[in-house]
Design a protein around this motif. Structure first.
Motif, PDB file in Angstrom:
ATOM      1  N   ARG A 191       0.858  -1.199   0.000  1.00  0.00           N
ATOM      2  CA  ARG A 191       0.000   0.000   0.000  1.00  0.00           C
ATOM      3  C   ARG A 191       0.885   1.237   0.000  1.00  0.00           C
ATOM      4  NH1 ARG A 191      -4.083   1.044   4.860  1.00  0.00           N
ATOM      5  NH2 ARG A 191      -2.155   1.749   5.846  1.00  0.00           N
TER       6      ARG A 191
ATOM      7  N   ALA B 279     -14.182 -16.355   8.334  1.00  0.00           N
ATOM      8  CA  ALA B 279     -14.924 -17.320   7.523  1.00  0.00           C
ATOM      9  C   ALA B 279     -14.286 -18.701   7.542  1.00  0.00           C
ATOM     10  CB  ALA B 279     -15.028 -16.818   6.091  1.00  0.00           C
TER      11      ALA B 279
ATOM     12  N   TYR C  26     -12.236 -12.780  -6.473  1.00  0.00           N
ATOM     13  CA  TYR C  26     -13.008 -13.307  -5.375  1.00  0.00           C
ATOM     14  C   TYR C  26     -12.114 -14.082  -4.445  1.00  0.00           C
ATOM     15  CZ  TYR C  26     -16.184 -12.519  -9.230  1.00  0.00           C
ATOM     16  OH  TYR C  26     -16.834 -11.959 -10.292  1.00  0.00           O
ATOM     17  N   ARG C  27     -12.403 -14.017  -3.222  1.00  0.00           N
ATOM     18  CA  ARG C  27     -11.687 -14.848  -2.249  1.00  0.00           C
ATOM     19  C   ARG C  27     -12.667 -15.819  -1.659  1.00  0.00           C
ATOM     20  NH1 ARG C  27      -6.579 -13.227  -0.461  1.00  0.00           N
ATOM     21  NH2 ARG C  27      -6.794 -14.833   1.101  1.00  0.00           N
TER      22      ARG C  27
ATOM     23  N   GLY D 153     -14.056 -18.705   0.962  1.00  0.00           N
ATOM     24  CA  GLY D 153     -13.948 -19.149   2.334  1.00  0.00           C
ATOM     25  C   GLY D 153     -14.781 -20.407   2.482  1.00  0.00           C
TER      26      GLY D 153
ATOM     27  N   PRO E  22     -17.698 -13.115   4.182  1.00  0.00           N
ATOM     28  CA  PRO E  22     -16.392 -13.471   4.732  1.00  0.00           C
ATOM     29  C   PRO E  22     -15.848 -12.322   5.568  1.00  0.00           C
ATOM     30  CG  PRO E  22     -16.361 -13.470   2.312  1.00  0.00           C
ATOM     31  CD  PRO E  22     -17.737 -13.145   2.743  1.00  0.00           C
ATOM     32  N   ALA E  23     -14.953 -12.659   6.450  1.00  0.00           N
ATOM     33  CA  ALA E  23     -14.419 -11.667   7.380  1.00  0.00           C
ATOM     34  C   ALA E  23     -13.992 -10.383   6.690  1.00  0.00           C
ATOM     35  CB  ALA E  23     -13.231 -12.237   8.128  1.00  0.00           C
ATOM     36  N   ARG E  24     -13.318 -10.540   5.576  1.00  0.00           N
ATOM     37  CA  ARG E  24     -12.776  -9.365   4.922  1.00  0.00           C
ATOM     38  C   ARG E  24     -13.857  -8.486   4.314  1.00  0.00           C
ATOM     39  NH1 ARG E  24      -7.122 -10.266   3.435  1.00  0.00           N
ATOM     40  NH2 ARG E  24      -7.413  -8.637   1.917  1.00  0.00           N
ATOM     41  N   GLN E  25     -15.043  -9.030   4.170  1.00  0.00           N
ATOM     42  CA  GLN E  25     -16.100  -8.195   3.601  1.00  0.00           C
ATOM     43  C   GLN E  25     -16.889  -7.466   4.678  1.00  0.00           C
ATOM     44  OE1 GLN E  25     -18.525 -10.084   0.730  1.00  0.00           O
ATOM     45  NE2 GLN E  25     -16.827 -10.579  -0.629  1.00  0.00           N
ATOM     46  N   ASP E  26     -16.765  -7.947   5.882  1.00  0.00           N
ATOM     47  CA  ASP E  26     -17.439  -7.266   6.974  1.00  0.00           C
ATOM     48  C   ASP E  26     -16.710  -5.964   7.308  1.00  0.00           C
ATOM     49  OD1 ASP E  26     -19.292  -9.206   7.302  1.00  0.00           O
ATOM     50  OD2 ASP E  26     -18.105 -10.314   8.776  1.00  0.00           O
ATOM     51  N   ALA E  27     -15.542  -5.868   6.753  1.00  0.00           N
ATOM     52  CA  ALA E  27     -14.678  -4.758   7.147  1.00  0.00           C
ATOM     53  C   ALA E  27     -15.274  -3.405   6.807  1.00  0.00           C
ATOM     54  CB  ALA E  27     -13.342  -4.899   6.445  1.00  0.00           C
ATOM     55  N   GLN E  28     -14.942  -2.477   7.648  1.00  0.00           N
ATOM     56  CA  GLN E  28     -15.309  -1.091   7.413  1.00  0.00           C
ATOM     57  C   GLN E  28     -14.446  -0.523   6.301  1.00  0.00           C
ATOM     58  OE1 GLN E  28     -18.315  -0.674   8.819  1.00  0.00           O
ATOM     59  NE2 GLN E  28     -17.634   1.374   9.423  1.00  0.00           N
ATOM     60  N   PRO E  29     -14.981   0.404   5.563  1.00  0.00           N
ATOM     61  CA  PRO E  29     -14.184   1.005   4.503  1.00  0.00           C
ATOM     62  C   PRO E  29     -13.069   1.858   5.087  1.00  0.00           C
ATOM     63  CG  PRO E  29     -16.194   2.229   4.822  1.00  0.00           C
ATOM     64  CD  PRO E  29     -16.282   1.026   5.698  1.00  0.00           C
TER      65      PRO E  29
ATOM     66  N   ILE F 299     -10.800  -0.914   8.834  1.00  0.00           N
ATOM     67  CA  ILE F 299     -10.004  -1.988   8.257  1.00  0.00           C
ATOM     68  C   ILE F 299      -9.399  -1.497   6.947  1.00  0.00           C
ATOM     69  CG2 ILE F 299     -10.041  -4.307   7.297  1.00  0.00           C
ATOM     70  CD1 ILE F 299     -10.519  -4.337  10.196  1.00  0.00           C
ATOM     71  N   PRO F 300      -8.141  -1.661   6.819  1.00  0.00           N
ATOM     72  CA  PRO F 300      -7.497  -1.155   5.609  1.00  0.00           C
ATOM     73  C   PRO F 300      -7.745  -2.074   4.434  1.00  0.00           C
ATOM     74  CG  PRO F 300      -5.940  -2.392   6.845  1.00  0.00           C
ATOM     75  CD  PRO F 300      -7.210  -2.394   7.648  1.00  0.00           C
ATOM     76  N   PHE F 301      -7.469  -1.571   3.280  1.00  0.00           N
ATOM     77  CA  PHE F 301      -7.534  -2.419   2.091  1.00  0.00           C
ATOM     78  C   PHE F 301      -6.428  -3.461   2.167  1.00  0.00           C
ATOM     79  CE2 PHE F 301     -10.481   0.524   0.480  1.00  0.00           C
ATOM     80  CZ  PHE F 301     -11.126  -0.098  -0.550  1.00  0.00           C
TER      81      PHE F 301
ATOM     82  N   LYS G 177     -16.246  -4.657   0.504  1.00  0.00           N
ATOM     83  CA  LYS G 177     -17.598  -4.194   0.786  1.00  0.00           C
ATOM     84  C   LYS G 177     -17.703  -3.861   2.257  1.00  0.00           C
ATOM     85  CE  LYS G 177     -20.966  -5.681  -2.554  1.00  0.00           C
ATOM     86  NZ  LYS G 177     -21.496  -6.907  -3.130  1.00  0.00           N
TER      87      LYS G 177
ATOM     88  N   GLN H 231     -16.144  -0.450  -1.811  1.00  0.00           N
ATOM     89  CA  GLN H 231     -14.994   0.443  -1.628  1.00  0.00           C
ATOM     90  C   GLN H 231     -13.869  -0.009  -2.531  1.00  0.00           C
ATOM     91  OE1 GLN H 231     -15.193   3.108   0.353  1.00  0.00           O
ATOM     92  NE2 GLN H 231     -17.289   2.557   0.915  1.00  0.00           N
TER      93      GLN H 231
END
Lengths: 165, 165, 165, 165
Positions: A83, A136, B122-123, B125, B135-142, B163-165, D41, D48
């Motif tokens: 990043r 997940a 796509y990832r 799980g 999946p966990a990574r999609q629950d993330a805040q922008p 949550i970072p990218f 997301k 995002q």
DNA sequence: TTTT
DNA sequence: TTTT
């Protein structure tokens, strides 16, 4: 739509103890400085060494684990992505930084100062520890004990909700 | 404790249309045959080609997407791990198989027969689509819009649950 | 034309001492059995473990080094590609094998039985040791000592025959 | 001794045509700007997106090929390592830069503006084109046509100087 | 067959 | 700043 792959794989040693901080929301953010050294030989046979110092950042549960188990000198495997950030410093000057955002970490044989015996592999999802929400991949059902029967109808090889390793 | 890294990265083309089946629990299991060809030149300057055919398996949501969007000839990036299985065939003889268990997939520029325009990354799980549990990574805040302020107190750079990218 | 990427990255431990043989031409061929163990947790919280045993093959100089420095229990980083072979066994039955052809290796902190202190990273090119012909990357000139001047004309940053790390 | 792994794998699209320059010694140095976009997301279901622009550098023969075949918009696979540099700008201020030093490249299905039909995979060793010195892996003998006999004495599977794919 |  |  997602376009592209941005993947980094590092194996190196920590130059210092990890630095862990917490967001107001309670999420751990751990930073380490990771050295990777490469060697080349020139035509005269002289050895040329060069060390890169990577700024690696771990978030959430992964950040807690990194902060707890890694130490100065620890050898670690890190997988993540690059990043690039641009920001304005206190002096009003535009600056650039590059970080490796870790999403997988595994401690290796190397032991740093005060290295704890415990080792492990972890995948991060940025989960806040408080939530303790399982990522997940951890919700997954175990692979059934019986070996896969390998029939032609391969979907039968997997039980309900079965998730492979 | 987890010990080790088992990672495979492939970029290749499908030899056939994907084959999708469903478990009793409704989980998609899609298999593809993926070709990677490498080239070497011998001392006489002759070109030597060799093609490996990888058996790649996608589970869950990733299996649905692979089954829907990939086609014979499609070029695809796959990340996953190697799984070796041993089983007894119908003839009572012990057999071995090697599969690549995919956990990330991305369609590339190549278009196979009937290739749909849609592309994406796509990832997996192994989630059942019905559950549609993110999946966990999609629950993330922008990541917050404002650029990171890069103070010394770096944890302040991240908002609550950020949550970072 | 080359089409595709076939890349494997492993970090694991040797289940046995390496097995080194030599071709009639004197090229070393070293095989190891490498374990990678992954862990998943099911919904009941039970830990599920699965170990893959990879057959890794090192050729040439890399084969000599692997044979000399690796030992049962050693922890090692291996990079290479997957090769699937089909052959007819002594019993006349068609068989299949999967090997990881290593082209990079690095010993990690772990020490196996009788583990020598010496460690290193090596890239293989299949060179015969006798020839001692330096791989391309070793013929390279060293990066010049002065830090890159970073002018707009970036090619000036590199001296004659200069090869970066 | 070499310590560590520093590996980057990118799949992305060029933001501009490549920029090729030559050192006094005649070595090509090609730079590209490569975009990788990731998507996440958030909880509200909003998409995002974030794009990283990687500065990728190709040296020697790889630099010539990159300069000739890549174009703005081209989709490409790049493998290399991260290099961080610190230098003093014209204004006397210390600056930092991060580059990806490519050592493998492969054009993918995507075609940019004016994209040539030719595609290929190449491994760089920083060789000057003039020298045309074959990289180690190209000196290799071809894999013999006959399938490996897979005897117990596996070194016999390889002919003199035989180098596998 | 390794390792923790 | 690590490591060997």
């Amino acid at each position: 739509m997602a376009r592209g792959i941005n993947k980094v794989i590092l194996v190196g040693n920590l130059g210092n103890d990890p630095d862990t901080k917490y967001t107001q929301g309670g999420m751990a953010v751990t930073r380490i400085s990771l050295a990777t050294t490469s060697v080349r030989k020139d035509r005269e046979g002289n050895t040329q060494e060069r060390t890169e110092w990577h700024r690696v950042v771990f978030f959430g549960k992964l950040g807690e684990i990194a902060g707890e188990y890694l130490r100065k000198g620890s050898q670690v495997y890190v997988e993540g992505s690059i990043r690039y950030d641009k920001y304005t410093g206190q002096d009003g000057v535009e600056k650039y930084s590059t970080d490796i955002i870790a999403d997988e970490m595994q401690m290796l044989g190397g032991r740093g100062e005060g290295g704890g015996g415990s080792r492990g592999e972890y995948r991060g999802g940025g989960d806040r520890p408080q939530q303790q929400r399982a990522p997940a991949r951890q919700d997954a059902q175990p692979r059934r004990e019986a070996p896969p029967a390998k029939s032609n109808d391969f979907a039968d090889d997997f039980a309900d909700d079965d998730i492979p390793f």
